[in-house]
Design an enzyme around this catalytic site. Structure first.
Site, PDB file in Angstrom:
ATOM      1  N   ARG A 102       3.089   4.904   6.305  1.00  0.00           N
ATOM      2  CA  ARG A 102       3.587   4.172   7.473  1.00  0.00           C
ATOM      3  C   ARG A 102       4.061   2.758   7.135  1.00  0.00           C
ATOM      4  O   ARG A 102       4.535   2.036   7.999  1.00  0.00           O
ATOM      5  CB  ARG A 102       2.464   4.084   8.534  1.00  0.00           C
ATOM      6  CG  ARG A 102       2.012   5.459   9.016  1.00  0.00           C
ATOM      7  CD  ARG A 102       0.678   5.375   9.728  1.00  0.00           C
ATOM      8  NE  ARG A 102      -0.400   4.966   8.833  1.00  0.00           N
ATOM      9  CZ  ARG A 102      -1.672   4.809   9.208  1.00  0.00           C
ATOM     10  NH1 ARG A 102      -2.004   5.027  10.468  1.00  0.00           N
ATOM     11  NH2 ARG A 102      -2.593   4.457   8.335  1.00  0.00           N
ATOM     12  N   ASP A 132       0.431   3.783   1.726  1.00  0.00           N
ATOM     13  CA  ASP A 132       0.407   4.365   3.071  1.00  0.00           C
ATOM     14  C   ASP A 132       1.817   4.714   3.554  1.00  0.00           C
ATOM     15  O   ASP A 132       2.723   3.875   3.499  1.00  0.00           O
ATOM     16  CB  ASP A 132      -0.242   3.345   4.036  1.00  0.00           C
ATOM     17  CG  ASP A 132      -0.587   3.971   5.377  1.00  0.00           C
ATOM     18  OD1 ASP A 132       0.333   4.483   6.053  1.00  0.00           O
ATOM     19  OD2 ASP A 132      -1.771   3.952   5.752  1.00  0.00           O
ATOM     20  N   CYS A 136      -6.183  -0.066   6.950  1.00  0.00           N
ATOM     21  CA  CYS A 136      -5.908   0.589   5.656  1.00  0.00           C
ATOM     22  C   CYS A 136      -7.049   1.554   5.289  1.00  0.00           C
ATOM     23  O   CYS A 136      -8.223   1.167   5.267  1.00  0.00           O
ATOM     24  CB  CYS A 136      -5.751  -0.471   4.567  1.00  0.00           C
ATOM     25  SG  CYS A 136      -5.413   0.209   2.931  1.00  0.00           S
ATOM     26  N   HIS A 160      -2.091  -4.016   5.030  1.00  0.00           N
ATOM     27  CA  HIS A 160      -1.930  -3.629   6.433  1.00  0.00           C
ATOM     28  C   HIS A 160      -3.290  -3.392   7.066  1.00  0.00           C
ATOM     29  O   HIS A 160      -4.235  -2.984   6.396  1.00  0.00           O
ATOM     30  CB  HIS A 160      -1.042  -2.385   6.564  1.00  0.00           C
ATOM     31  CG  HIS A 160      -1.631  -1.140   5.965  1.00  0.00           C
ATOM     32  ND1 HIS A 160      -2.227  -0.157   6.722  1.00  0.00           N
ATOM     33  CD2 HIS A 160      -1.748  -0.719   4.681  1.00  0.00           C
ATOM     34  CE1 HIS A 160      -2.656   0.811   5.933  1.00  0.00           C
ATOM     35  NE2 HIS A 160      -2.383   0.502   4.686  1.00  0.00           N
ATOM     36  N   CYS A 203       0.850  -1.198   0.000  1.00  0.00           N
ATOM     37  CA  CYS A 203       0.000   0.000   0.000  1.00  0.00           C
ATOM     38  C   CYS A 203       0.887   1.251   0.000  1.00  0.00           C
ATOM     39  O   CYS A 203       2.000   1.240   0.506  1.00  0.00           O
ATOM     40  CB  CYS A 203      -0.901  -0.002   1.238  1.00  0.00           C
ATOM     41  SG  CYS A 203      -2.055   1.397   1.269  1.00  0.00           S
TER      42      CYS A 203
HETATM   43 CO    CO Z   1      -3.400   1.218   3.070  1.00  0.00          CO
END
Ligand code: CO
Length: 194
Positions: A46, A44, A101, A98, A42
């Site tokens: 993090r 993302d 999400c 994750h 992803c």
């Molecule tokens: Co995500």
């Protein structure tokens, strides 16, 4: 600040610290890349591939998009897979989702965010394929389940690409792994080994 000088400064500090430990690191790396793994994760902020699996530059080939989706018609993702499998000869493809999400949550809640709604349609399909599993679960449990099912679906999609099928037909050993990462704990889980 228009030039982002602080980031360029951080880059110099980082490069110098690597060279202090290993003066030839970047010179060696500039000659070739030979990663053993392809990571599809992803976007993302993090969930950054190299940091989570504690690998150096050069060790993992990476593709990221919102909600780590592998779509049969996505030339971008397919090109990454093809290059990784046929040119770099990676033996392992990791799909890493994750928990928590945002993309999966938006799909689950059917909220409208604009263009991205079309992309997340693929995640809504994953829910539709497995709808009976969602009955009777709380919202948090549904989110957790959809994050996991989405990874498993993308593993299947990778297995079904012409790239992976052809590689296996030629006798190549190519493994596709479905992992999920807990942002809260910093720990990965292998969904194939539950
Ligand atoms: Co995500």
């Amino acid at each position: 600040m228009k030039t982002l000088k602080h980031l360029l400064d951080r880059n110099v500090t980082w490069a110098e610290s690597i060279k202090r430990n290993d003066p030839e690191f970047f010179i060696r790396l500039s000659k070739q890349q030979a990663p053993e793994y392809l990571w599809i994760g992803c976007s993302d902020s993090r969930v950054s591939a190299n940091q989570i699996i504690n690998l150096q530059p050069g060790e993992v080939f990476v593709h990221r998009n919102i909600a780590n989706v592998v779509v049969h018609t996505d030339l971008n993702c397919l090109s990454v897979i093809q290059f990784a499998v046929e040119i770099l000869n990676v033996s392992h493809i990791i799909v890493c989702g994750h928990y928590g999400c945002g993309g999966i949550k938006a799909a689950l809640e059917d909220r409208e965010y604009g263009l991205i709604d079309n992309w997340l349609r693929h995640v809504k399909d994953v829910m539709r394929f497995n709808i009976s599993e969602f009955q009777g679960l709380s919202h948090d449990e549904q989110l957790k389940l959809l994050c996991e099912l989405n990874v498993k679906e993308q593993v299947r999609n990778i297995d079904n690409t012409t790239i992976v099928k052809n590689a296996r037909k030629q006798g190549r050993e190519l493994y596709v792994h479905g992992w999920i990462y807990s942002i809260e704990h910093g720990i990965l889980k292998d969904l194939d080994r539950e």
